[in-house]
Write a protein that holds these residues in place. Structure first.
Motif, PDB file in Angstrom:
ATOM      1  N   ALA A  27       0.843  -1.210   0.000  1.00 14.47           N
ATOM      2  CA  ALA A  27       0.000   0.000   0.000  1.00 14.47           C
ATOM      3  C   ALA A  27       0.873   1.254   0.000  1.00 14.47           C
ATOM      4  CB  ALA A  27      -0.929  -0.014   1.214  1.00 14.47           C
ATOM      5  N   THR A  28       1.985   1.204   0.727  1.00 20.60           N
ATOM      6  CA  THR A  28       2.908   2.345   0.749  1.00 20.60           C
ATOM      7  C   THR A  28       3.451   2.604  -0.656  1.00 20.60           C
ATOM      8  OG1 THR A  28       3.533   1.831   3.026  1.00 20.60           O
ATOM      9  CG2 THR A  28       5.027   3.256   1.809  1.00 20.60           C
ATOM     10  N   GLU A  29       3.791   1.529  -1.371  1.00 21.40           N
ATOM     11  CA  GLU A  29       4.295   1.690  -2.745  1.00 21.40           C
ATOM     12  C   GLU A  29       3.231   2.317  -3.636  1.00 21.40           C
ATOM     13  OE1 GLU A  29       7.426   1.403  -3.555  1.00 21.40           O
ATOM     14  OE2 GLU A  29       7.789   0.828  -1.468  1.00 21.40           O
ATOM     15  N   GLN A  30       1.975   1.910  -3.447  1.00 22.66           N
ATOM     16  CA  GLN A  30       0.872   2.511  -4.232  1.00 22.66           C
ATOM     17  C   GLN A  30       0.808   4.017  -3.978  1.00 22.66           C
ATOM     18  OE1 GLN A  30      -3.078   0.774  -3.866  1.00 22.66           O
ATOM     19  NE2 GLN A  30      -2.229  -1.285  -3.719  1.00 22.66           N
ATOM     20  N   ILE A  31       0.956   4.390  -2.719  1.00 22.24           N
ATOM     21  CA  ILE A  31       0.890   5.815  -2.357  1.00 22.24           C
ATOM     22  C   ILE A  31       2.061   6.576  -2.978  1.00 22.24           C
ATOM     23  CG2 ILE A  31       1.065   7.428  -0.399  1.00 22.24           C
ATOM     24  CD1 ILE A  31      -0.562   5.295   1.213  1.00 22.24           C
ATOM     25  N   LYS A  32       3.234   5.965  -2.952  1.00 26.74           N
ATOM     26  CA  LYS A  32       4.399   6.625  -3.559  1.00 26.74           C
ATOM     27  C   LYS A  32       4.180   6.836  -5.056  1.00 26.74           C
ATOM     28  CE  LYS A  32       8.030   4.850  -0.475  1.00 26.74           C
ATOM     29  NZ  LYS A  32       9.135   3.892  -0.407  1.00 26.74           N
ATOM     30  N   GLU A  33       3.594   5.834  -5.709  1.00 24.54           N
ATOM     31  CA  GLU A  33       3.334   5.970  -7.152  1.00 24.54           C
ATOM     32  C   GLU A  33       2.375   7.123  -7.437  1.00 24.54           C
ATOM     33  OE1 GLU A  33       2.045   2.233  -8.864  1.00 24.54           O
ATOM     34  OE2 GLU A  33       3.822   1.233  -8.054  1.00 24.54           O
ATOM     35  N   ILE A  34       1.352   7.244  -6.613  1.00 19.82           N
ATOM     36  CA  ILE A  34       0.381   8.342  -6.800  1.00 19.82           C
ATOM     37  C   ILE A  34       1.096   9.687  -6.660  1.00 19.82           C
ATOM     38  CG2 ILE A  34      -1.669   9.477  -5.827  1.00 19.82           C
ATOM     39  CD1 ILE A  34      -2.605   6.610  -4.978  1.00 19.82           C
ATOM     40  N   ILE A  35       1.932   9.803  -5.642  1.00 21.20           N
ATOM     41  CA  ILE A  35       2.642  11.074  -5.416  1.00 21.20           C
ATOM     42  C   ILE A  35       3.625  11.337  -6.566  1.00 21.20           C
ATOM     43  CG2 ILE A  35       4.190  12.330  -3.857  1.00 21.20           C
ATOM     44  CD1 ILE A  35       2.954  10.749  -1.536  1.00 21.20           C
ATOM     45  N   ASN A  36       4.303  10.265  -6.995  1.00 25.71           N
ATOM     46  CA  ASN A  36       5.260  10.416  -8.108  1.00 25.71           C
ATOM     47  C   ASN A  36       4.586  10.892  -9.384  1.00 25.71           C
ATOM     48  OD1 ASN A  36       7.892   9.942  -7.282  1.00 25.71           O
ATOM     49  ND2 ASN A  36       7.517   7.737  -7.129  1.00 25.71           N
ATOM     50  N   SER A  37       3.342  10.463  -9.582  1.00 27.20           N
ATOM     51  CA  SER A  37       2.656  10.859 -10.816  1.00 27.20           C
ATOM     52  C   SER A  37       2.018  12.249 -10.709  1.00 27.20           C
ATOM     53  CB  SER A  37       1.599   9.815 -11.199  1.00 27.20           C
ATOM     54  OG  SER A  37       0.660   9.693 -10.166  1.00 27.20           O
ATOM     55  N   HIS A  38       2.203  12.921  -9.576  1.00 26.62           N
ATOM     56  CA  HIS A  38       1.728  14.296  -9.396  1.00 26.62           C
ATOM     57  C   HIS A  38       2.869  15.162  -8.857  1.00 26.62           C
ATOM     58  CE1 HIS A  38      -1.990  11.884  -9.334  1.00 26.62           C
ATOM     59  NE2 HIS A  38      -2.590  12.969  -9.820  1.00 26.62           N
ATOM     60  N   PRO A  39       3.946  15.309  -9.644  1.00 26.74           N
ATOM     61  CA  PRO A  39       5.154  15.966  -9.112  1.00 26.74           C
ATOM     62  C   PRO A  39       4.960  17.433  -8.728  1.00 26.74           C
ATOM     63  CG  PRO A  39       5.348  15.583 -11.490  1.00 26.74           C
ATOM     64  CD  PRO A  39       4.121  14.885 -11.049  1.00 26.74           C
ATOM     65  N   GLU A  40       3.958  18.081  -9.313  1.00 24.16           N
ATOM     66  CA  GLU A  40       3.769  19.508  -9.023  1.00 24.16           C
ATOM     67  C   GLU A  40       2.737  19.753  -7.922  1.00 24.16           C
ATOM     68  OE1 GLU A  40       5.788  21.544 -10.512  1.00 24.16           O
ATOM     69  OE2 GLU A  40       6.580  19.889 -11.718  1.00 24.16           O
ATOM     70  N   HIS A  41       2.215  18.690  -7.387  1.00 16.88           N
ATOM     71  CA  HIS A  41       1.105  18.839  -6.436  1.00 16.88           C
ATOM     72  C   HIS A  41       1.566  18.795  -4.979  1.00 16.88           C
ATOM     73  CE1 HIS A  41      -1.224  17.975 -10.013  1.00 16.88           C
ATOM     74  NE2 HIS A  41      -2.355  18.141  -9.353  1.00 16.88           N
ATOM     75  N   ASN A  42       0.839  19.517  -4.149  1.00 19.57           N
ATOM     76  CA  ASN A  42       0.919  19.286  -2.712  1.00 19.57           C
ATOM     77  C   ASN A  42       0.157  18.003  -2.401  1.00 19.57           C
ATOM     78  OD1 ASN A  42       2.489  21.339  -1.787  1.00 19.57           O
ATOM     79  ND2 ASN A  42       0.777  22.659  -1.131  1.00 19.57           N
ATOM     80  N   VAL A  43       0.520  17.384  -1.308  1.00 19.07           N
ATOM     81  CA  VAL A  43      -0.141  16.125  -0.939  1.00 19.07           C
ATOM     82  C   VAL A  43      -0.758  16.278   0.450  1.00 19.07           C
ATOM     83  CG1 VAL A  43       0.177  13.658  -0.515  1.00 19.07           C
ATOM     84  CG2 VAL A  43       1.555  14.813  -2.275  1.00 19.07           C
ATOM     85  N   VAL A  44      -2.063  16.073   0.516  1.00 17.21           N
ATOM     86  CA  VAL A  44      -2.750  16.134   1.811  1.00 17.21           C
ATOM     87  C   VAL A  44      -3.140  14.708   2.188  1.00 17.21           C
ATOM     88  CG1 VAL A  44      -4.769  16.990   3.051  1.00 17.21           C
ATOM     89  CG2 VAL A  44      -3.625  18.454   1.390  1.00 17.21           C
ATOM     90  N   ILE A  45      -2.748  14.273   3.361  1.00 19.58           N
ATOM     91  CA  ILE A  45      -3.059  12.906   3.789  1.00 19.58           C
ATOM     92  C   ILE A  45      -4.051  12.947   4.950  1.00 19.58           C
ATOM     93  CG2 ILE A  45      -2.096  10.741   4.687  1.00 19.58           C
ATOM     94  CD1 ILE A  45       0.442  11.315   3.216  1.00 19.58           C
ATOM     95  N   GLY A  46      -5.149  12.235   4.790  1.00 13.05           N
ATOM     96  CA  GLY A  46      -6.201  12.225   5.821  1.00 13.05           C
ATOM     97  C   GLY A  46      -6.036  11.047   6.762  1.00 13.05           C
ATOM     98  N   LEU A  47      -5.880  11.342   8.042  1.00 14.86           N
ATOM     99  CA  LEU A  47      -5.650  10.280   9.037  1.00 14.86           C
ATOM    100  C   LEU A  47      -6.525  10.478  10.271  1.00 14.86           C
ATOM    101  CD1 LEU A  47      -1.734  10.171   9.098  1.00 14.86           C
ATOM    102  CD2 LEU A  47      -3.251   8.620   7.866  1.00 14.86           C
ATOM    103  N   TYR A  48      -6.622   9.418  11.069  1.00 18.91           N
ATOM    104  CA  TYR A  48      -7.196   9.566  12.406  1.00 18.91           C
ATOM    105  C   TYR A  48      -6.110  10.145  13.307  1.00 18.91           C
ATOM    106  CZ  TYR A  48     -11.011   6.688  10.683  1.00 18.91           C
ATOM    107  OH  TYR A  48     -12.056   6.208   9.957  1.00 18.91           O
ATOM    108  N   ASN A  49      -6.453  10.301  14.577  1.00 14.28           N
ATOM    109  CA  ASN A  49      -5.515  11.016  15.452  1.00 14.28           C
ATOM    110  C   ASN A  49      -4.234  10.235  15.746  1.00 14.28           C
ATOM    111  OD1 ASN A  49      -6.726   9.078  17.004  1.00 14.28           O
ATOM    112  ND2 ASN A  49      -7.014  10.372  18.798  1.00 14.28           N
TER     113      ASN A  49
END
Ligand SMILES: [Zn+2]
Length: 410
Positions: free
Chosen positions: A161-183
């Protein structure tokens, strides 16, 4: 809310509704997620047993009186008294549950048999390495985290799952990344992303305070704009905020969760990163433990059919005799002991549930593997409201009159 009063005992796990558990003497906290702490507050006035990390977080988050918090070392067995005269004891062993900082399973051993309460956990085979779980001793009742107990659910390993997330971020090099988590939870994911993308992870001042308490790696900051990755509460990931964030800077959102979620914007990416065991992991875990019976922790999610092949069987039901001193203590602690039905505290033999016991969405008595039982909640209610078992049964039969009920209390 995920908490349980353990039937026929004076202890409870993740259960904080004091009016429903005045007979309880020992309260155990598995971890600090909000669905396991419902009812806890700074006014809590009973002893709480938990891991050392949860103890720290508990005081920080709820300001529970320090003298009431009893940290127990993980991996060691601890002897606790079940009565007030020091006669009856049990042992409890805390086992790292691989779920979030401080999270543990509880292995209880006493007059009631051997109970393993997993609370929330992500199975890993190392749980059986040099651990109390590796012994040949059978578990009488396994309280199992059944969050992902669905053969249809797709739950990859956290690394996948971490690799999937890295791929998503890699394919959006100009974007900020907001991650939604619990506390609390998924900190190791954040650290891995910070190192992989060489950026600070921006969190709220309160979350930063918690991370400092946990002594996490120095990749977090509360300085807005200092890094490309931002952490927000999961409920802030919505269409309105996505439009707002994208007005300032191109932004994608990532929600690492195996829970179903409605996606309301094309730049929201839900990745099945889970801190709960996958279905296959649950099967492996149960197959290795071979318990005598299973109780699901998440109410309303039946899981009986999936594990019956892995259960151990006994020639005859094991009986439980509540020791006199424990029974006295439970009665004394109960606020309404005058109203107790006679049969509730009279010495008696109790059956450990045989087979898989589950709780379908409808409350009541359930037929499973040829046996009928009250669900935990009904039993809890019976204990808590101090109504007689007969009253519970009678009320149930008013709703449904087809099942044959076997009274498991007498
Ligand atoms: Zn949890």
């Amino acid at each position: 809310m995920n908490g349980t009063l353990i039937p026929n005992t004076p202890f409870a796990v993740d259960f904080w509704q004091i009016r429903k558990c005045s007979h309880v003497r020992l309260f155990f906290l598995s971890h600090l997620h909000s669905d396991h702490t419902s009812g806890l507050s700074s006014t809590w006035n009973r002893s709480i047993y938990c891991s050392p990390i949860t103890a720290k977080l508990l005081q920080w988050k709820f300001q529970v009186e320090e003298t009431l918090i009893h940290p127990l070392e993980v991996g060691e067995s601890h002897l606790l008294y079940l009565d007030e005269v020091g006669k009856e004891t049990m042992t409890v062993t805390l086992i790292d549950s691989n779920h979030c900082p401080g999270s543990v399973m509880f292995l209880f051993d006493g007059y009631f048999g051997t109970i393993l309460y997993t609370a929330d956990f992500r199975y890993t085979p190392t749980m059986f390495c040099n651990s109390p779980l590796s012994t040949e001793k059978r578990i009488d009742v396994l309280y199992l985290d059944n969050t992902n107990c669905d053969p249809e659910s797709v739950v990859p390993s956290r690394q996948e799952a971490t690799e999937q997330i890295k791929e998503i971020i890699n394919s959006h090099p100009e974007h900020n990344v907001v991650i939604g988590l619990y506390n609390l939870g998924k900190e190791s994911l954040l650290i891995e992303l910070a190192l992989a993308f060489k950026t600070w992870v921006v969190v709220s001042p309160r979350r930063l305070q918690m991370f400092q308490l946990l002594r996490l790696s120095d990749v977090f900051t509360s300085e807005v704009g200092a890094g490309r990755i931002h952490v927000v509460d999961q409920n802030e990931i919505n269409r309105f905020n996505m439009i707002r964030w994208n007005q300032t800077c191109p932004t994608i959102a990532i929600v690492p969760t195996s829970r179903r979620m409605k996606v309301t914007h094309r730049d929201i990416h839900v990745v099945p990163y889970s801190d709960h065991s996958s279905f296959q992991e649950l099967q492996e875990f149960v197959a290795r433990l071979k318990p005598y019976s299973i109780m699901p922790i998440v109410k309303g999610k039946a899981c009986q059919a999936y594990f019956s092949q892995y259960l151990s069987s006994r020639d005859e039901l094991k009986s439980i005799q509540i020791p006199e001193t424990v029974e006295k203590c439970m009665k004394k602690n109960s606020k309404h002991h005058d109203a107790l039905p006679h049969q509730f505290f009279k010495p008696r033999t109790l059956d450990i549930p045989r087979g898989v016991v589950f709780e379908p969405p409808e409350k009541g008595l359930h037929d499973c593997n040829g046996a009928d039982y009250l669900c935990t909640e009904e039993l809890s209610w019976c204990y808590a409201s101090l109504k007689s078992f007969d009253a519970v049964v009678e009320q149930y039969f008013k709703k449904r009159n087809k099942l044959i009920v076997r009274n498991t209390l007498d």
